[in-house]
Enzyme design. Structure first.
Site, mmCIF file in Angstrom:
data_model
loop_
_atom_site.group_PDB
_atom_site.id
_atom_site.type_symbol
_atom_site.label_atom_id
_atom_site.label_comp_id
_atom_site.label_asym_id
_atom_site.label_seq_id
_atom_site.Cartn_x
_atom_site.Cartn_y
_atom_site.Cartn_z
ATOM 1 N N LYS A 162 12.304 -46.804 52.374
ATOM 2 C CA LYS A 162 11.411 -45.770 51.825
ATOM 3 C C LYS A 162 10.230 -45.441 52.748
ATOM 4 C CE LYS A 162 12.504 -47.840 47.372
ATOM 5 N NZ LYS A 162 12.049 -48.483 46.174
ATOM 6 N N ASP A 198 12.795 -53.760 39.656
ATOM 7 C CA ASP A 198 12.678 -52.890 38.479
ATOM 8 C C ASP A 198 13.786 -53.092 37.440
ATOM 9 O OD1 ASP A 198 14.479 -51.804 40.262
ATOM 10 O OD2 ASP A 198 13.580 -49.822 40.335
#
Length: 453
Positions: A162, A198
Site C-alpha cells: 500500500k 482486520d
C-alpha cells in the site's frame, strides 16, 4: 424482424460466452477439495513453508463473553491514514470516540522510527483531547499488513504494501517499535495488549454481540478470512497447546490459486487483470472476488464484447477503453435497478460516454455484472463452507465486513443460498454484518487479554 433476430442472437452469444464466469456444482466441489487441502498444508509444520494458504496463528485464544469492562484504546493502521479510538465497555453498553490522522508521504517512505514517533505523537494528542492523558490504558493494535505473529503481542512485518517503504521495519517486531516510540516520549502510559489484523477484528467485534461467531470474513477492497481452530491442530503454535482449546487462525486465503489450483476457473479477463497488476501471479483468489478488481473484470468483458460488435453497436468510448474506469460501485448500482428498469445502468453508461446504449445493451451489461458478482459470491461461499464443515459446530455465525458485502444489493443473499447448499446436513449458520471490526475488534482483543490477566 431481422433486426430483432440480430439483437436476440447477440444476447445469446453474450450469454454463451459468459458461461466461463459461471461455476458449475462439479467445479465448486473440486475447488472446495483444493481449499480444504491447502488449509491443512498451512496448518502443518512440515508443509507450511510451501503452503499457499498460510494459516497464520494469531495467538488470540479467547472470545468476548460479555464481561469485558473498562476503557481501552485501539490503533488501526492499514493505509495512508490511521485511526485512534477510545472505547468504553460497560454492561451491554459500548461508547466509542475516534479520530483519523494522516500519514504524510515523507513519513511513508522515511524511517520506521519516524513512522512510529508520528503515531505515538498522535496517540498523545488524542489522549489529551479526550482527558485520558494521565490514565494507563490498554491498547489493541490492528495492523493490516502481512505479518508473521510469534505471540499475541509480537508480530514481524513480512513486507510493506500500500505504498509504504519505511526502513528498518521489515523483519522486525512492530509492537516493539510502537512501544519504543511511546517510551521515547515518556509522557503517556499505554500497554500494548495485542496485535491483530482486520479479519480477527471482525470476528471479535461480532462475537461481542453474538457469542456464536466463529469466522471473520472481509469482502472489500481485499478478501481474507479467519476462523476458530482447535489449538492442537495448529502445529506452528508456539506455546502450551493444551492450555486453551482454541486459537484464531488468519488464513490469508486471498493467495489461493498461485500454484495453479484456480486454473479450472480462470478466464481471459482474470489473466489480463493479473498481468496488469503490481503483484502478477499472486493473490489470484482475491483478484476474482474483491472490490479492487470486480469493476475492472466487468470492464474487460464489456470491452471484449464491444470490439466483437455484440454491445453498443460496436461503438465504445475512450472512457470504456481506459483501465480502471469502471468502478466496482457501478456493479452494485447497476444490479440495484428493479428488474426491467435501467435507470442506474443508463446513468453509469452515460458517465462512460455510452449514452447511445440500447435497452438490450443495458440488459446485457446487467447480465455481465451479475455473472461477475455471482461468481465472486460463490467463490467466497465455497471457502466459507469448507471452514464450516471443518469446524463441525452444530450452529455458528460468520461475521462479515467490507464494501462489497456491505453495498452490493445481492451479495448477502447469494452467499446464504450457496453456503446452504455446500455445508454438511444439520449445520445451522448465519451471516452478521460487522460494525467497525478493525477499531472495535482491536479494543475487544485488548479487553479480553486484560480479562485473562
Amino acid at each position: 424482424m431481422a433486426a430483432d433476430d440480430g439483437v436476440l442472437r447477440e444476447q445469446d452469444i453474450i450469454r454463451e460466452r459468459c458461461k466461463d464466469l459461471i461455476l458449475t456444482d462439479e467445479v465448486i466441489a473440486e475447488l472446495m477439495r483444493r481449499i480444504a487441502r491447502d488449509v491443512e498444508k498451512g496448518l502443518g509444520k512440515d508443509t507450511h513453508k510451501e503452503a499457499v494458504i498460510k494459516c497464520f496463528i494469531t495467538y488470540v485464544q479467547d472470545l468476548p463473553n460479555g464481561t469485558e469492562r473498562g476503557e481501552f484504546l485501539a490503533l488501526d493502521l492499514g493505509g495512508t491514514n490511521f485511526r485512534v479510538l477510545l472505547i468504553h465497555l460497560g454492561q451491554n453498553h459500548f461508547d466509542m470516540q475516534s479520530k483519523i490522522y494522516a500519514i504524510p508521504q515523507s513519513i511513508m517512505i522515511g524511517s520506521g522510527e519516524q513512522l512510529f514517533d508520528h503515531i505515538a505523537e498522535c496517540l498523545a494528542n488524542f489522549m489529551k483531547e479526550h482527558d485520558v492523558y494521565s490514565h494507563k490504558l490498554p491498547l489493541g493494535f490492528t495492523f493490516s499488513f502481512p505479518l508473521q505473529q510469534l505471540g499475541l503481542t509480537k508480530g514481524l512485518l513480512e513486507t510493506w504494501t500500500k505504498g509504504f517503504k519505511c526502513s528498518g521495519v521489515v523483519g522486525n517486531d512492530v509492537v516493539q517499535l510502537l512501544k519504543d516510540a511511546i517510551k521515547r516520549r515518556g509522557d503517556i502510559q499505554i500497554q500494548v495488549c495485542a496485535i491483530l489484523n482486520d479479519t480477527t477484528g471482525t470476528l471479535m467485534s461480532c462475537a461481542w454481540k453474538n457469542h456464536n461467531c466463529r469466522i471473520g470474513l472481509i469482502v472489500g477492497t481485499g478478501c481474507n478470512v479467519c476462523y476458530v481452530e482447535k489449538t492442537e491442530n495448529c502445529e506452528l503454535f508456539d506455546g502450551d497447546v493444551n492450555a486453551k482449546p482454541d486459537c484464531i487462525v488468519n488464513t490469508e486465503w486471498g493467495a489461493f490459486g498461485s500454484d495453479g489450483s484456480l486454473d479450472i476457473v480462470i478466464t481471459e479477463y482474470d489473466r489480463e487483470i493479473d498481468e496488469n497488476s503490481i503483484n502478477a501471479g499472486k493473490q489470484l483468489f482475491e483478484k476474482m472476488i474483491s472490490g479492487m478488481y470486480m469493476g475492472e473484470l466487468v470492464r474487460l468483458a464489456l470491452v471484449r464484447f464491444t470490439k466483437d460488435k455484440l454491445l453498443f453497436g460496436g461503438q465504445g468510448s475512450d472512457f470504456l477503453f481506459k483501465r480502471g474506469n469502471f468502478f466496482t460501485k457501478f456493479v452494485s448500482e447497476i444490479e440495484s435497478d428493479k428488474r426491467g428498469s435501467f435507470i442506474n445502468c443508463r446513468e453509469v453508461l452515460g458517465e462512460l460516454g455510452l449514452a447511445h446504449a440500447t435497452e438490450q445493451d443495458c440488459a446485457n451489461v446487467r447480465y455481465i455484472c451479475e455473472c461477475v458478482s455471482r461468481r465472486a459470491a460463490h467463490l467466497v461461499s465455497a471457502g466459507i463452507a469448507v471452514l464450516i464443515n471443518k469446524m463441525k459446530e452444530p450452529s455458528l455465525t460468520v461475521g462479515v465486513d467490507g464494501s462489497v458485502y456491505r453495498f452490493h444489493p445481492h451479495f448477502h443473499d447469494l452467499m446464504v443460498e450457496k453456503i446452504k447448499q455446500l455445508i454438511l446436513p444439520g449445520i445451522k449458520f448465519d451471516l452478521m454484518l460487522s460494525e467497525d471490526g478493525s477499531g472495535r475488534g482491536a479494543a475487544l482483543v485488548a479487553a479480553v487479554a486484560c480479562r485473562e490477566n
